[in-house]
Design a protein around this motif. Structure first.
Motif, PDB file in Angstrom:
ATOM      1  N   LYS A   1     147.827  93.251 117.715  1.00 40.99           N
ATOM      2  CA  LYS A   1     147.804  92.046 118.540  1.00 40.99           C
ATOM      3  C   LYS A   1     146.925  90.988 117.886  1.00 40.99           C
ATOM      4  O   LYS A   1     145.848  91.277 117.393  1.00 40.99           O
ATOM      5  N   ARG A   2     147.413  89.769 117.888  1.00 38.58           N
ATOM      6  CA  ARG A   2     146.607  88.657 117.370  1.00 38.58           C
ATOM      7  C   ARG A   2     146.856  87.431 118.244  1.00 38.58           C
ATOM      8  O   ARG A   2     147.951  86.911 118.326  1.00 38.58           O
ATOM      9  N   GLY A   3     145.807  86.978 118.915  1.00 47.76           N
ATOM     10  CA  GLY A   3     145.922  85.806 119.782  1.00 47.76           C
ATOM     11  C   GLY A   3     146.790  86.060 120.994  1.00 47.76           C
ATOM     12  O   GLY A   3     147.063  87.197 121.382  1.00 47.76           O
ATOM     13  N   ASN A   4     147.248  84.969 121.597  1.00 46.37           N
ATOM     14  CA  ASN A   4     148.083  85.060 122.791  1.00 46.37           C
ATOM     15  C   ASN A   4     149.523  85.362 122.406  1.00 46.37           C
ATOM     16  O   ASN A   4     150.011  84.910 121.376  1.00 46.37           O
ATOM     17  N   SER A   5     150.184  86.137 123.230  1.00 49.53           N
ATOM     18  CA  SER A   5     151.577  86.499 122.976  1.00 49.53           C
ATOM     19  C   SER A   5     152.265  86.822 124.293  1.00 49.53           C
ATOM     20  O   SER A   5     151.622  87.196 125.274  1.00 49.53           O
TER      21      SER A   5
ATOM     22  N   ASP B   1     155.161  87.354 116.847  1.00 51.38           N
ATOM     23  CA  ASP B   1     153.790  87.082 117.280  1.00 51.38           C
ATOM     24  C   ASP B   1     152.737  88.027 116.718  1.00 51.38           C
ATOM     25  O   ASP B   1     151.557  87.683 116.688  1.00 51.38           O
ATOM     26  N   TYR B   2     153.133  89.225 116.314  1.00 55.62           N
ATOM     27  CA  TYR B   2     152.144  90.226 115.929  1.00 55.62           C
ATOM     28  C   TYR B   2     152.042  90.360 114.411  1.00 55.62           C
ATOM     29  O   TYR B   2     152.992  90.072 113.683  1.00 55.62           O
ATOM     30  N   GLN B   3     150.898  90.815 113.961  1.00 56.67           N
ATOM     31  CA  GLN B   3     150.727  91.187 112.561  1.00 56.67           C
ATOM     32  C   GLN B   3     151.254  92.602 112.404  1.00 56.67           C
ATOM     33  O   GLN B   3     150.768  93.532 113.059  1.00 56.67           O
ATOM     34  N   SER B   4     152.243  92.780 111.546  1.00 51.29           N
ATOM     35  CA  SER B   4     152.897  94.082 111.434  1.00 51.29           C
ATOM     36  C   SER B   4     152.594  94.737 110.101  1.00 51.29           C
ATOM     37  O   SER B   4     152.449  94.077 109.076  1.00 51.29           O
ATOM     38  N   GLU B   5     152.497  96.042 110.153  1.00 57.91           N
ATOM     39  CA  GLU B   5     152.234  96.833 108.952  1.00 57.91           C
ATOM     40  C   GLU B   5     153.167  98.029 108.982  1.00 57.91           C
ATOM     41  O   GLU B   5     153.123  98.847 109.904  1.00 57.91           O
ATOM     42  N   ILE B   6     154.050  98.104 107.984  1.00 57.97           N
ATOM     43  CA  ILE B   6     155.020  99.195 107.953  1.00 57.97           C
ATOM     44  C   ILE B   6     154.412 100.382 107.219  1.00 57.97           C
ATOM     45  O   ILE B   6     153.741 100.228 106.204  1.00 57.97           O
TER      46      ILE B   6
END
Length: 326
Positions: A167-171, A209-214
């Protein structure tokens, strides 16, 4: 925040009351859902979760570790509040409020014990809930989610993988999941349809909206627009589509396309087509009262014995047993 939903999620379940006292895991699933034949993990099949719906929601029981397990469906873990630690395919993942993990079919994971304020939500869904029009929308962004879901759709993933969304910031993700939970736990008219409609919205919003890491052990990807066209035609026109018609649409030689499909997906065109036909047949068997013979024709099988053979291979029983289970 929906106060009624929040109150419900924080209430102690019967399992939690026991685990709070013993701190030992208590199984809360029916015996026919669990396959313990594997020595290193428990396999959860979809028999219990998807009897009457394509999406299943549950709160993870607190106060005791959950043993290592795997499953033949997709799973989304959402940290509603607090934090937790998961061990997924040998990787330690720490979730905090608002974080999401999307687990592929075949991923193996366990969870450390949750505390009082640690509310983890499980959203389970079959890959047929992921329609290819969603993948089409994601294609241009070259998103990790697109690659993940394409590999899931075609079973082209040689190693289990998962995506960790931080999660990063508002979403809007929180609002979307709260809506799904409210419709699930306080079911009303059309709740199932609303939940199914919100799932692709949730996935797209996560990508945006999110920072994703596979996380995966294999670098293999499938983001080929030709394969997307093939799979989309199979999904939408399964009753009438043929290898010849798709090859003509793409201006490809039929034999070249056949070999390309096998190379990219690990399956032949016929195997992919039968997979889609059987999914549609199973859906009609469980959701309608149509005669089996009519369903066979409707999904595009011309040989009844061939259909019964393929159906039993896939589901482990005949269509009449599927309907009786319903």
């Amino acid at each position: 925040m929906d106060k009624q939903l929040d109150t419900l999620l924080r209430q102690l379940t019967s399992i939690e009351k026991i685990q709070q006292q013993t701190h030992e895991f208590v199984q809360d699933l029916p015996d026919d859902t669990i396959d313990s034949s594997q020595s290193d993990s428990i396999l959860l099949n979809n028999r219990h979760f998807f009897r009457n719906k394509d999406i299943y929601v549950s709160k993870h029981n607190r106060y005791a570790p959950y043993p290592r397990h795997t499953h033949d469906f997709l799973e989304l873990n959402y940290m509603y509040s607090g934090s937790c630690v998961e061990h997924i395919d040998g990787t330690r993942v720490e979730l905090h409020t608002g974080d999401v993990v999307l687990l592929n079919i075949g991923s193996s994971h366990s969870l450390e014990a949750l505390g009082d304020d640690d509310i983890l939500i499980n959203i389970l869904f079959r890959n047929k809930s992921i329609h290819l029009d969603l993948l089409d929308k994601l294609y241009d962004s070259d998103s990790v989610l697109f690659n993940f879901l394409m590999n899931t759709t075609t079973r082209n993933q040689t190693e289990p993988l998962f995506i960790y969304f931080r999660k990063r910031g508002n979403s809007d993700v929180t609002h979307i999941i709260d809506t799904i939970l409210s419709e699930y736990y306080f079911s009303r008219k059309f709740s199932n349809q609303i939940i199914s409609s919100y799932l692709p919205i949730l996935l797209i919003t996560l990508v945006r909206d999110y920072q994703s890491e596979i996380m995966n052990k294999s670098k293999q990807r499938l983001n080929d627009p030709v394969m997307l066209t093939v799979l989309k035609d199979i999904e939408t026109d399964y009753a009438t589509v043929s290898l010849q018609s798709v090859a003509k649409k793409l201006n490809y030689n039929r034999y070249y396309l056949s070999n390309l499909i096998k190379k990219k997906t690990g399956k032949t065109f016929t195997e992919l087509l039968n997979q889609q036909k059987l999914l549609q047949a199973q859906l009609l068997i469980t959701s309608t009262k149509l005669p089996i013979s009519q369903i066979i024709r409707q999904v595009g099988f011309s040989n009844k014995n061939y259909f019964y053979n393929k159906y039993q291979q896939k589901y482990g029983h005949l269509p009449t047993a599927t309907r009786n289970q319903r």
